[in-house]
Each structure stands twice: as structure tokens, then as C-alpha cells.
Design a protein around this motif. Structure first.
Motif, PDB file in Angstrom:
ATOM      1  N   SER A   1      18.304 110.577  20.403  1.00 26.69           N
ATOM      2  CA  SER A   1      19.319 110.709  19.371  1.00 26.69           C
ATOM      3  C   SER A   1      19.005 111.816  18.370  1.00 26.69           C
ATOM      4  O   SER A   1      19.877 112.206  17.606  1.00 26.69           O
ATOM      5  CB  SER A   1      19.435 109.390  18.595  1.00 26.69           C
ATOM      6  OG  SER A   1      19.675 108.330  19.480  1.00 26.69           O
TER       7      SER A   1
ATOM      8  N   ASP B   1      26.704 104.357  17.443  1.00 20.25           N
ATOM      9  CA  ASP B   1      26.138 103.998  16.130  1.00 20.25           C
ATOM     10  C   ASP B   1      25.874 105.262  15.307  1.00 20.25           C
ATOM     11  O   ASP B   1      26.172 105.314  14.106  1.00 20.25           O
ATOM     12  CB  ASP B   1      24.813 103.236  16.297  1.00 20.25           C
ATOM     13  CG  ASP B   1      25.034 101.818  16.803  1.00 20.25           C
ATOM     14  OD1 ASP B   1      26.188 101.366  16.839  1.00 20.25           O
ATOM     15  OD2 ASP B   1      24.028 101.167  17.162  1.00 20.25           O
TER      16      ASP B   1
ATOM     17  N   THR C   1      18.357 115.918  26.133  1.00 21.51           N
ATOM     18  CA  THR C   1      17.542 114.749  25.826  1.00 21.51           C
ATOM     19  C   THR C   1      16.105 114.912  26.318  1.00 21.51           C
ATOM     20  O   THR C   1      15.862 115.464  27.387  1.00 21.51           O
ATOM     21  CB  THR C   1      18.168 113.500  26.477  1.00 21.51           C
ATOM     22  OG1 THR C   1      19.532 113.415  26.071  1.00 21.51           O
ATOM     23  CG2 THR C   1      17.444 112.230  26.091  1.00 21.51           C
TER      24      THR C   1
END
Ligand code: FAD
Length: 384
Positions: A130, A368, A124
């Protein structure tokens, strides 16, 4: 723990392993519960928690054994943050590295199993959580090796890690071959630790930033081939999504057990609270969440033990990660509701940890985004 007895009906050898590690860890944890993260990590490593069994035809296989070990220490009451960090290194780093590296290269880093050397998995960046293909960290070829520049942020164990698996851009653009993966020690010149982050979830596990300023890496630091970073990431993340939430099983058992005790002992309206059908239904839903999670996690471990490459399990891994993380949240919500005000007192037997389970919706791939990926695999024309 009697309340969870009916949920412990898996393979007897696996159940024995869970009990063995529960019984081994409980007294050790009492000795180190007030020590720092490194001492607690070492104490669990000394029990063999990070030691990978050799692949063989024996059952339970190495992944199932590791999962049972993590469940066992969680059942013993070992801090969930520590269980998470141990599970993260075991499943998201050690197993995939053993599968990806040559036997000699794995032997060179296999000391991570002893606990004295900690790994971290650094993907990250501040601007690109994401979306890995937006990463700015770069490695360029120079003098037979590589030179690394950039920063990785929000990395579990970064403040204390000794070695890192790092993903960096080795080509421009959003090609699937634009990234490469590297494994190297963090005491190289040019590596520094940046900001550290106090978390509301899993607060006992250090999180921080790694900064790279012209870090010279030997050619051997590359994992796999140049341009195979996304493939390496597909493997580490599939491993992680398959079984990392095994760390939640112990806390889920314990939360269910203490909620049953509470519902049996607490009097409401002249009868035990547990005599209410609505209370019973919530407790049953908690059991359902735990049962579903356990069955799925051990099924994934069995697939990995059977030799199925993790990358082939990407869809099931995502489904398992979504399902277990959301069941962990749901179980905690029921316990919180049934605990009343005591859920919100910091020194109560029934204090609720909602942030820890909620964080599982985000790490190892936000749910998600995993849902988008699953729908795409089913044929929907949907991109992230
Ligand atoms: C406890 C914890 C430990 C962590 N440890 C590590 C670690 O060791 N190493 C590491 O590299 N990282 C680690 N992370 C970081 C984690 O991987 C990132 O938080 C994650 O990838 C999401 O990135 P972000 O936080 O920047 O969220 P963002 O990328 O800003 O996304 C935020 C949210 O927006 C939504 N969203 C964004 N884009 C889309 C889209 N296209 N479709 C649908 N929804 C979308 C999703 O709900 C997503 O959760 C950790 C995080 C936590 C919470």
C-alpha cells in the motif's frame, strides 16, 4: 440474458457494441475455453479487444468503445480472470502509455495491441504494497542509462509478460520526486522470474515476481522525467480505478440473469421462490448494484473520452473503484444467498465466486486507503 434487458438502456451505439463483442466472443470462447492463458489472450486480441480506437470527435470515443468491448466479452461468458487481465492491460497500461509517451515511443510498443506481446504493471513489493514510497527497488544512473536492482512481487501476468512498466527509487527518502517509472522488455540480461503464486481469486491469471540484478536500461526506458514516477503512477492508477472494473459488468449481468432464472423456476412453499418479496428485494438489490456500476463506469469512460486528464479524475476514479468493487461483492453475496447449497458445489450452475469480487477490494488500491485519500481531498487532516 433477458433478465438484464431493462438494465441495457445506455446510448444505443454503445449497447450495439456490447452486443457485437458478445456475439463475436461467444463462439470463439467455446473454441479456446480449455486452452492455456496465452492462447485465450491471443484469441481475444484477434477479435480486436486490445486495439485502441484513435482519439476523435466521434462517439462513442475510444475509452467507451474499449469498455463496451470488455463488457461484451464478459457477457459472452469469457472467463472473468481473462477479462480482468485484458481490462488491466487496456486501461491500466495501454491508454496511459499512449497518453504519456511521444507518438514515436508509443508506436514502438503499440504491438501490445496485437496480443503477441504482453505488458505488466509492476509496483508492489513484498514489504510495501500500500505504501509505494517504501519501495526498495532502485535505479541508478550509469553510462548514459540506468542500472536497476530489486524485486517486484504479486504482479499480474509477470510469469508470461514480455514488457513491464516498473517503478523504482531514483532518490532517497519519501519525497514525491523519489520515484521514476521505466518501460522495458523483460528479456534483458539480469531480469529473471521469481516465485509464482496460485490465487484463490482470478485463479486463471498468472501472478508472479520479477527480479532485477544489475539490469542495464537505456536512457529511453525512462517514462517521462526522472523523479516523475509518482505522477506516472497517479495516471496509471487513475485510469485503472476509473474503468478496470468494467471487466465485472459481464459476470454481474450473468449472475443476475441466472439468479432470476433460478428464482422463477425453483418451487418453495408451493409457489415459485421468486414470488417471495424477500427474494424479489434481493434480486432488485442485485439490479441496483449492476445499474449503479454501469452508469458510473460509462460516465468515467465519457470523461476520459472528453479529454479530461486521468490525474484530474483521481477522486472520482477512487469513488468509482470503491463503489463498483463493493457492488460486485454485494451482488455476488445476494446471488450466493439465493442459490442455497448449490452456491458451494464446484460443478453447479450456481457455483458462487466470492473470492474474485473480494479481490477487487484490494487491487488497484485497497478500498480502505482510497477512502482515506477521498476524505483527505475533502479537507480532513488525515494521512495514510
Ligand atoms: C488479484 C490481484 C492482482 C494484483 N496485481 C498487481 C499488479 O499487477 N501489479 C502490482 O504492482 N500489484 C498487484 N497486486 C497487488 C496489490 O496492488 C496490493 O495487494 C495492494 O497494493 C495492497 O498491498 P498489500 O497486499 O501488500 O497489502 P498491505 O499494504 O499489507 O495492506 C493490507 C490492508 O491493510 C489495510 N491498510 C494498510 N495500511 C493502511 C492505512 N494506512 N490506512 C488504512 N488501511 C490500511 C488495508 O485494508 C489494506 O488492504 C495485485 C493484487 C491482487 C489481489
Amino acid at each position: 440474458m433477458t433478465a438484464t434487458g431493462p438494465l441495457r438502456t445506455g446510448d444505443p451505439r454503445t449497447e450495439q457494441l456490447v452486443d457485437h463483442y458478445r456475439d463475436l466472443a461467444a463462439p470463439r470462447w467455446e473454441q479456446v475455453a480449455d486452452k492455456d492463458f496465452a492462447a485465450q489472450w491471443q484469441a481475444m486480441a484477434d477479435l480486436g479487444v486490445l486495439r485502441l480506437a484513435e482519439p476523435s470527435d466521434e462517439t462513442p470515443g475510444p475509452v467507451t468503445r474499449a469498455l463496451a468491448t470488455i463488457e461484451g466479452i464478459g457477457l459472452a461468458g469469457v472467463d472473468p480472470g481473462l477479462c480482468y487481465a485484458l481490462a488491466s492491460q487496456l486501461f491500466g497500461m495501454q491508454f496511459p502509455l499512449r497518453a504519456a509517451l511521444s507518438p514515436d515511443a508509443w508506436r514502438a510498443v503499440a504491438d501490445v495491441q496485437d496480443g503477441g506481446v504482453l505488458l505488466c504493471h509492476a509496483l508492489t513489493e513484498r514489504k510495501g504494497g500500500s505504501d509505494p514510497l517504501s519501495m526498495a527497488t532502485r535505479a541508478r544512473r550509469e553510462g548514459g542509462g540506468w542500472v536497476l536492482d530489486g524485486a517486484k512481487t504479486f504482479i499480474t501476468a509477470a510469469p508470461v509478460a514480455d514488457r513491464a512498466i516498473i517503478f523504482a527509487r531514483t532518490a532517497e527518502g519519501r519525497s514525491p520526486f523519489a520515484l521514476s517509472a521505466f518501460l522495458f522488455p523483460l528479456d534483458l540480461p539480469g531480469v529473471s522470474r521469481g516465485e509464482t503464486f496460485d490465487k484463490t481469486a482470478l485463479p486463471t491469471v498468472p501472478m508472479g515476481e520479477l527480479l532485477f540484478d544489475g539490469v542495464r536500461l537505456p536512457a529511453g526506458a525512462l517514462i517521462g522525467e526522472e523523479g516523475s514516477g509518482l505522477a506516472v503512477m497517479a495516471s496509471t492508477t487513475a485510469w485503472e480505478r476509473s474503468v478496470i472494473l468494467g471487466y465485472a459488468l459481464g459476470p454481474m449481468h450473468r449472475t443476475l440473469a441466472r439468479t432470476v432464472d433460478w428464482a422463477c423456476g425453483r418451487e418453495h412453499f408451493g409457489r415459485p421462490m421468486g414470488a417471495s418479496h424477500q427474494v424479489a428485494a434481493r434480486v432488485s438489490d442485485m439490479a441496483l448494484a449492476l445499474h449503479r456500476s454501469r452508469v458510473q463506469l460509462y460516465a468515467m469512460a465519457a470523461r476520459l473520452d472528453a479529454g479530461t486528464p486521468a490525474r484530474q479524475l483521481a477522486a472520482e476514479a477512487a469513488l468509482t473503484k470503491i463503489s463498483v468493487s463493493e457492488d460486485y461483492v454485494r451482488l455476488t453475496e445476494h446471488a450466493t444467498a439465493l442459490s442455497g447449497v448449490r452456491a458451494f458445489l464446484t460443478d453447479s450452475e450456481l457455483t458462487a465466486d466470492l473470492a474474485g469480487p473480494m479481490a477487487a477490494l484490494t487491487y488497484a488500491g485497497p478500498n480502505d486507503l482510497l477512502r482515506v485519500g477521498i476524505a483527505r481531498q475533502l479537507g480532513l487532516p488525515v494521512e495514510n
